[in-house]
Design an enzyme around this catalytic site. Structure first.
Site, PDB file in Angstrom:
ATOM      1  CE  LYS A 162       2.571   5.022 -10.691  1.00  0.00           C
ATOM      2  NZ  LYS A 162       2.254   3.619 -10.433  1.00  0.00           N
ATOM      3  CG  ASP A 184       2.735   0.186 -12.955  1.00  0.00           C
ATOM      4  OD1 ASP A 184       3.944  -0.092 -12.889  1.00  0.00           O
ATOM      5  OD2 ASP A 184       2.220   1.139 -12.336  1.00  0.00           O
TER       6      ASP A 184
HETATM    7  P1  NAP Z   1      -3.569   1.899  -3.245  1.00  0.00           P
HETATM    8  O1  NAP Z   1      -4.038   2.608  -4.457  1.00  0.00           O
HETATM    9  O2  NAP Z   1      -3.373   2.647  -1.977  1.00  0.00           O
HETATM   10  O3  NAP Z   1      -4.637   0.706  -2.962  1.00  0.00           O
HETATM   11  C1  NAP Z   1      -4.526  -0.096  -1.811  1.00  0.00           C
HETATM   12  C2  NAP Z   1      -5.502  -1.280  -1.900  1.00  0.00           C
HETATM   13  O4  NAP Z   1      -5.270  -2.116  -0.752  1.00  0.00           O
HETATM   14  C3  NAP Z   1      -6.981  -0.890  -1.860  1.00  0.00           C
HETATM   15  O5  NAP Z   1      -7.729  -1.792  -2.627  1.00  0.00           O
HETATM   16  C4  NAP Z   1      -7.310  -1.051  -0.360  1.00  0.00           C
HETATM   17  O6  NAP Z   1      -8.671  -1.321  -0.098  1.00  0.00           O
HETATM   18  C5  NAP Z   1      -6.495  -2.264  -0.017  1.00  0.00           C
HETATM   19  N1  NAP Z   1      -6.185  -2.332   1.406  1.00  0.00           N
HETATM   20  C6  NAP Z   1      -5.326  -1.543   2.097  1.00  0.00           C
HETATM   21  N2  NAP Z   1      -5.303  -1.896   3.406  1.00  0.00           N
HETATM   22  C7  NAP Z   1      -6.189  -2.940   3.524  1.00  0.00           C
HETATM   23  C8  NAP Z   1      -6.588  -3.743   4.615  1.00  0.00           C
HETATM   24  N3  NAP Z   1      -6.101  -3.568   5.850  1.00  0.00           N
HETATM   25  N4  NAP Z   1      -7.485  -4.728   4.383  1.00  0.00           N
HETATM   26  C9  NAP Z   1      -7.979  -4.940   3.134  1.00  0.00           C
HETATM   27  N5  NAP Z   1      -7.633  -4.210   2.059  1.00  0.00           N
HETATM   28  C10 NAP Z   1      -6.739  -3.217   2.247  1.00  0.00           C
HETATM   29  O7  NAP Z   1      -2.194   1.138  -3.496  1.00  0.00           O
HETATM   30  P2  NAP Z   1      -1.624   0.592  -4.904  1.00  0.00           P
HETATM   31  O8  NAP Z   1      -0.833   1.639  -5.551  1.00  0.00           O
HETATM   32  O9  NAP Z   1      -2.769  -0.017  -5.650  1.00  0.00           O
HETATM   33  O10 NAP Z   1      -0.587  -0.525  -4.427  1.00  0.00           O
HETATM   34  C11 NAP Z   1      -1.023  -1.767  -3.896  1.00  0.00           C
HETATM   35  C12 NAP Z   1       0.166  -2.701  -3.687  1.00  0.00           C
HETATM   36  O11 NAP Z   1       0.751  -3.040  -4.930  1.00  0.00           O
HETATM   37  C13 NAP Z   1       1.286  -2.092  -2.833  1.00  0.00           C
HETATM   38  O12 NAP Z   1       1.669  -3.065  -1.901  1.00  0.00           O
HETATM   39  C14 NAP Z   1       2.407  -1.844  -3.804  1.00  0.00           C
HETATM   40  O13 NAP Z   1       3.667  -2.034  -3.197  1.00  0.00           O
HETATM   41  C15 NAP Z   1       2.158  -2.926  -4.853  1.00  0.00           C
HETATM   42  N6  NAP Z   1       2.671  -2.527  -6.168  1.00  0.00           N
HETATM   43  C16 NAP Z   1       3.652  -3.286  -6.746  1.00  0.00           C
HETATM   44  C17 NAP Z   1       4.147  -2.954  -7.988  1.00  0.00           C
HETATM   45  C18 NAP Z   1       5.223  -3.801  -8.608  1.00  0.00           C
HETATM   46  O14 NAP Z   1       5.867  -3.336  -9.564  1.00  0.00           O
HETATM   47  N7  NAP Z   1       5.446  -5.017  -8.152  1.00  0.00           N
HETATM   48  C19 NAP Z   1       3.646  -1.836  -8.679  1.00  0.00           C
HETATM   49  C20 NAP Z   1       2.626  -1.082  -8.078  1.00  0.00           C
HETATM   50  C21 NAP Z   1       2.151  -1.439  -6.818  1.00  0.00           C
HETATM   51  P3  NAP Z   1      -9.737  -0.106   0.100  1.00  0.00           P
HETATM   52  O15 NAP Z   1     -10.121   0.333  -1.286  1.00  0.00           O
HETATM   53  O16 NAP Z   1     -10.838  -0.727   0.842  1.00  0.00           O
HETATM   54  O17 NAP Z   1      -9.020   0.986   0.869  1.00  0.00           O
END
Ligand code: NAP
Length: 289
Positions: free
Chosen positions: A72, A108
């Protein structure tokens, strides 16, 4: 489905591609609209991304692509033009062709806004919003909210520095929106939740039902609309707790649906058949409707 020499092709570009629902959703939509289009997964290793993008540019049947992890961000520098959203967010999730040029967009954030409007009838203008997370999804959602006139966005993240970086980026792009960064373990969380009309989980916490809660769920206030970007499970523990506290809740399926629908419209120029696409997703996930 009959594939012919002139069938138009859309692809999902990522690596690895495991449990994606996009082919099912998009092919259901093509079929419903009787379009001679086919959507296929295309696994491309990071070291081959440049060659893959060059191949798209000479592929006569190619009409568009979705882009997912890990491409991405890197694909930004490989396309001909970028939408303002993709440029600001720093990530592309949709490629289409415009006057023969490869155009990178990000659907998104807009997908999330549409899910708020369609599922809750909520407009974000003037609203105070609390976002948990500062990763890729939080970034896309935060920009869409700021550009749609949110009054205040409070970013709460485990790693506070990441929230600070996103906050300062947002301030540069949407100066009229008040943006704050907080850490997850700060004592101000109950007040922040109380003062927010919309609360969104943009973290990956809750993907597994065994995940410990992000915070003490007793802080939820019945007056908030609470959203989770996670769509599987259909109701995360975060959403269940919010519902029990009397909040209106929205899961992540609507965002997945609408980002896909926006992609479909860019590729085909036709209105996306939302009900067909939603049914395909809900059927695959075994959701109760
Ligand atoms: P990402 O870039 O890996 O970011 C993950 C986020 O979660 C970071 O802010 C991280 O905090 C936090 N996190 C992870 N483990 C944690 C924990 N144990 N305690 C507290 N915070 C935690 O992932 P992303 O791409 O943003 O995706 C995030 C979520 O959105 C996923 O579940 C994904 O399935 C969902 N999503 C859904 C859609 C949809 O179309 N519905 C689209 C995109 C994403 P740190 O910065 O501290 O590591």
């Amino acid at each position: 489905m009959r594939i012919k020499g002139k069938t138009k092709i859309c692809v999902l570009l990522g690596y690895p591609l495991g449990h994606t629902l996009s082919p099912l959703m998009q092919n259901a939509a093509f079929s419903y609209r009787r379009l001679d289009y086919l959507y296929v997964p295309w696994e491309v290793r990071p070291e081959n991304l440049e060659r893959a993008v060059a191949a798209l540019q000479v592929w006569e049947n190619f009409r568009g692509a979705n882009v997912t992890i890990p491409h991405k961000e890197r694909i930004l520098g490989l396309v001909d033009r970028l939408s303002p959203e993709a440029q600001a967010i720093g990530a592309v999730n949709c490629l289409s062709l415009r006057e023969g040029c490869l155009f990178g967009d990000n659907t998104d954030g807009k997908g999330f806004l549409l899910s708020l409007q369609e599922e809750a009838g909520v407009e974000v203008e003037g609203k105070r919003i609390l976002l948990f997370g500062a990763g890729g999804a939080a970034r896309a959602v935060a920009f869409a909210l700021a550009w749609s006139g949110a009054r205040r966005i409070s970013l709460v993240n485990r790693t506070r520095e990441k929230a600070e970086v996103l906050a300062s980026h947002l301030r540069g792009f949407a100066p009229s929106c008040h943006v704050e960064a907080h850490s997850l373990d700060g004592g101000d969380l109950p007040d922040l939740i109380r003062e927010s009309e919309i609360v969104v989980n943009c973290t990956s916490v809750g993907l597994s039902p065994k995940d410990p809660p992000l915070f003490d769920h007793r802080f939820f206030e019945a007056s908030s609309l609470v959203c989770d970007l996670i769509y599987n499970p259909q109701e995360t523990r975060f959403l269940e707790a919010a519902r029990r506290a009397g909040c209106r809740t929205i899961g992540g399926l609507g965002m997945l649906l609408h980002q896909g629908a926006l992609s479909f419209e860019l590729w085909t120029g036709e209105k996306a058949p939302l009900q067909t696409m939603r049914r395909a997703l809900e059927g695959a996930l075994g959701f109760r409707t």
